[in-house]
Design a protein around this motif. Structure first.
Motif, PDB file in Angstrom:
ATOM      1  N   ASP A   7       0.937  -0.560  -0.313  1.00  0.00           N
ATOM      2  CA  ASP A   7      -0.087  -0.279  -0.013  1.00  0.00           C
ATOM      3  C   ASP A   7       0.430   1.556   0.236  1.00  0.00           C
ATOM      4  OD1 ASP A   7      -1.767   2.037   0.381  1.00  0.00           O
ATOM      5  OD2 ASP A   7      -2.624   1.326   2.458  1.00  0.00           O
ATOM      6  N   PRO A   8       1.295   1.659  -1.350  1.00  0.00           N
ATOM      7  CA  PRO A   8       2.207   2.893  -1.090  1.00  0.00           C
ATOM      8  C   PRO A   8       1.713   4.226  -1.059  1.00  0.00           C
ATOM      9  CG  PRO A   8       2.140   1.398  -3.460  1.00  0.00           C
ATOM     10  CD  PRO A   8       1.230   1.071  -2.760  1.00  0.00           C
ATOM     11  N   GLU A   9       0.422   4.310  -0.961  1.00  0.00           N
ATOM     12  CA  GLU A   9       0.141   5.678  -0.172  1.00  0.00           C
ATOM     13  C   GLU A   9       0.517   5.779   1.366  1.00  0.00           C
ATOM     14  OE1 GLU A   9      -3.676   6.352  -2.061  1.00  0.00           O
ATOM     15  OE2 GLU A   9      -2.643   6.398  -3.927  1.00  0.00           O
ATOM     16  N   GLY A  10      -0.238   4.790   1.477  1.00  0.00           N
ATOM     17  CA  GLY A  10      -0.440   4.609   2.940  1.00  0.00           C
ATOM     18  C   GLY A  10       1.070   4.000   3.711  1.00  0.00           C
ATOM     19  N   GLY A  11       1.791   4.013   2.908  1.00  0.00           N
ATOM     20  CA  GLY A  11       3.738   3.676   2.960  1.00  0.00           C
ATOM     21  C   GLY A  11       3.813   2.053   4.052  1.00  0.00           C
ATOM     22  N   PRO A  36       3.674  -8.603   4.865  1.00  0.00           N
ATOM     23  CA  PRO A  36       2.166 -10.228   4.595  1.00  0.00           C
ATOM     24  C   PRO A  36       1.075  -9.038   5.423  1.00  0.00           C
ATOM     25  CG  PRO A  36       4.282 -11.055   5.263  1.00  0.00           C
ATOM     26  CD  PRO A  36       4.784  -9.709   4.679  1.00  0.00           C
ATOM     27  N   PHE A  37       0.170  -9.513   4.456  1.00  0.00           N
ATOM     28  CA  PHE A  37      -1.286  -9.226   5.363  1.00  0.00           C
ATOM     29  C   PHE A  37      -1.399  -9.066   7.362  1.00  0.00           C
ATOM     30  CE2 PHE A  37      -5.676  -8.317   7.742  1.00  0.00           C
ATOM     31  CZ  PHE A  37      -6.758  -7.623   6.807  1.00  0.00           C
ATOM     32  N   GLU A  38      -0.594  -9.708   7.980  1.00  0.00           N
ATOM     33  CA  GLU A  38      -0.568 -10.141   8.932  1.00  0.00           C
ATOM     34  C   GLU A  38       0.990  -9.302   9.882  1.00  0.00           C
ATOM     35  OE1 GLU A  38       0.208 -13.126   6.522  1.00  0.00           O
ATOM     36  OE2 GLU A  38      -1.592 -13.295   7.292  1.00  0.00           O
ATOM     37  N   ASP A  39       1.687  -8.461   9.176  1.00  0.00           N
ATOM     38  CA  ASP A  39       2.574  -7.923   9.682  1.00  0.00           C
ATOM     39  C   ASP A  39       1.614  -6.609   9.226  1.00  0.00           C
ATOM     40  OD1 ASP A  39       4.311  -9.999   9.905  1.00  0.00           O
ATOM     41  OD2 ASP A  39       5.058  -9.862   8.676  1.00  0.00           O
ATOM     42  N   LEU A  40       0.752  -6.045   8.457  1.00  0.00           N
ATOM     43  CA  LEU A  40      -0.207  -4.928   8.460  1.00  0.00           C
ATOM     44  C   LEU A  40       0.015  -4.336  10.181  1.00  0.00           C
ATOM     45  CD1 LEU A  40      -1.988  -4.562   5.947  1.00  0.00           C
ATOM     46  CD2 LEU A  40      -0.137  -3.789   5.839  1.00  0.00           C
ATOM     47  N   PRO A  41       0.230  -3.118  10.901  1.00  0.00           N
ATOM     48  CA  PRO A  41       0.272  -2.148  11.671  1.00  0.00           C
ATOM     49  C   PRO A  41      -1.334  -2.838  12.626  1.00  0.00           C
ATOM     50  CG  PRO A  41       1.236  -1.060  10.097  1.00  0.00           C
ATOM     51  CD  PRO A  41       0.649  -1.961   9.461  1.00  0.00           C
ATOM     52  N   ASP A  42      -1.239  -2.458  13.773  1.00  0.00           N
ATOM     53  CA  ASP A  42      -3.301  -2.672  14.065  1.00  0.00           C
ATOM     54  C   ASP A  42      -3.866  -1.122  13.586  1.00  0.00           C
ATOM     55  OD1 ASP A  42      -2.287  -5.130  14.940  1.00  0.00           O
ATOM     56  OD2 ASP A  42      -1.876  -4.425  17.216  1.00  0.00           O
ATOM     57  N   ASP A  43      -3.221  -0.283  13.107  1.00  0.00           N
ATOM     58  CA  ASP A  43      -4.423   0.860  13.177  1.00  0.00           C
ATOM     59  C   ASP A  43      -4.087   0.690  11.541  1.00  0.00           C
ATOM     60  OD1 ASP A  43      -1.552   1.393  12.611  1.00  0.00           O
ATOM     61  OD2 ASP A  43      -2.077   3.407  13.852  1.00  0.00           O
ATOM     62  N   TRP A  44      -3.420  -0.376  10.704  1.00  0.00           N
ATOM     63  CA  TRP A  44      -3.657   0.163   9.476  1.00  0.00           C
ATOM     64  C   TRP A  44      -4.997   0.165   8.962  1.00  0.00           C
ATOM     65  CZ3 TRP A  44      -5.601  -2.781   5.055  1.00  0.00           C
ATOM     66  CH2 TRP A  44      -5.633  -3.121   4.441  1.00  0.00           C
ATOM     67  N   ILE A  45      -6.038   0.921   7.965  1.00  0.00           N
ATOM     68  CA  ILE A  45      -7.017   1.036   7.379  1.00  0.00           C
ATOM     69  C   ILE A  45      -6.969   0.589   5.905  1.00  0.00           C
ATOM     70  CG2 ILE A  45      -7.709   2.205   9.363  1.00  0.00           C
ATOM     71  CD1 ILE A  45      -7.807   5.104   7.647  1.00  0.00           C
ATOM     72  N   CYS A  46      -8.513   0.297   5.315  1.00  0.00           N
ATOM     73  CA  CYS A  46      -8.794   0.331   4.494  1.00  0.00           C
ATOM     74  C   CYS A  46      -7.890   1.735   3.463  1.00  0.00           C
ATOM     75  CB  CYS A  46      -9.645  -0.507   3.494  1.00  0.00           C
ATOM     76  SG  CYS A  46     -10.292  -0.665   2.060  1.00  0.00           S
ATOM     77  N   PRO A  47      -7.526   1.394   2.323  1.00  0.00           N
ATOM     78  CA  PRO A  47      -6.866   3.027   1.634  1.00  0.00           C
ATOM     79  C   PRO A  47      -8.439   3.293   0.897  1.00  0.00           C
ATOM     80  CG  PRO A  47      -5.614   1.124   0.520  1.00  0.00           C
ATOM     81  CD  PRO A  47      -6.881   0.467   2.020  1.00  0.00           C
ATOM     82  N   ALA A  48      -8.966   2.256   0.292  1.00  0.00           N
ATOM     83  CA  ALA A  48     -10.100   2.607  -0.172  1.00  0.00           C
ATOM     84  C   ALA A  48     -11.483   3.107   0.485  1.00  0.00           C
ATOM     85  CB  ALA A  48     -10.990   1.451  -0.734  1.00  0.00           C
ATOM     86  N   CYS A  49     -11.902   2.691   1.263  1.00  0.00           N
ATOM     87  CA  CYS A  49     -12.964   3.243   2.500  1.00  0.00           C
ATOM     88  C   CYS A  49     -12.556   3.471   4.188  1.00  0.00           C
ATOM     89  CB  CYS A  49     -14.065   1.983   2.116  1.00  0.00           C
ATOM     90  SG  CYS A  49     -13.691   0.476   3.085  1.00  0.00           S
ATOM     91  N   GLY A  50     -11.950   3.302   3.904  1.00  0.00           N
ATOM     92  CA  GLY A  50     -10.945   3.783   5.657  1.00  0.00           C
ATOM     93  C   GLY A  50     -12.078   3.120   6.282  1.00  0.00           C
ATOM     94  N   ALA A  51     -11.894   1.230   7.165  1.00  0.00           N
ATOM     95  CA  ALA A  51     -12.118   0.204   6.951  1.00  0.00           C
ATOM     96  C   ALA A  51     -11.026  -0.382   8.392  1.00  0.00           C
ATOM     97  CB  ALA A  51     -13.186  -0.753   6.547  1.00  0.00           C
TER      98      ALA A  51
END
Length: 54
Positions: free
Chosen positions: A19-23, A29-44
């Motif tokens: 997710d380049p725009e989200g850094g 891997p999805f499991e390694d995304l920060p817990d506060d990561w949100i969907c770049p399309a809708c913010g979920a």
């Protein structure tokens, strides 16, 4: 690496793209995304994603 889909809007998180725009770098891997990561399309929240069955 597994892809995950947002159950709110249908956005697909593809670890090979990241997710380049989200850094988030390619290859993250999805499991390694920060817990506060949100969907770049809708913010979920990350909890709104489900593993894509291939």
């Amino acid at each position: 690496m597994k892809k995950y889909e947002c159950t709110v809007c249908g956005y697909i998180y593809d670890p090979e793209e990241g997710d380049p725009e989200g850094g988030i770098e390619q290859g993250t891997p999805f499991e390694d995304l920060p817990d506060d990561w949100i969907c770049p399309a809708c913010g979920a929240s990350k909890e709104e994603f489900e593993k894509v069955v291939e």
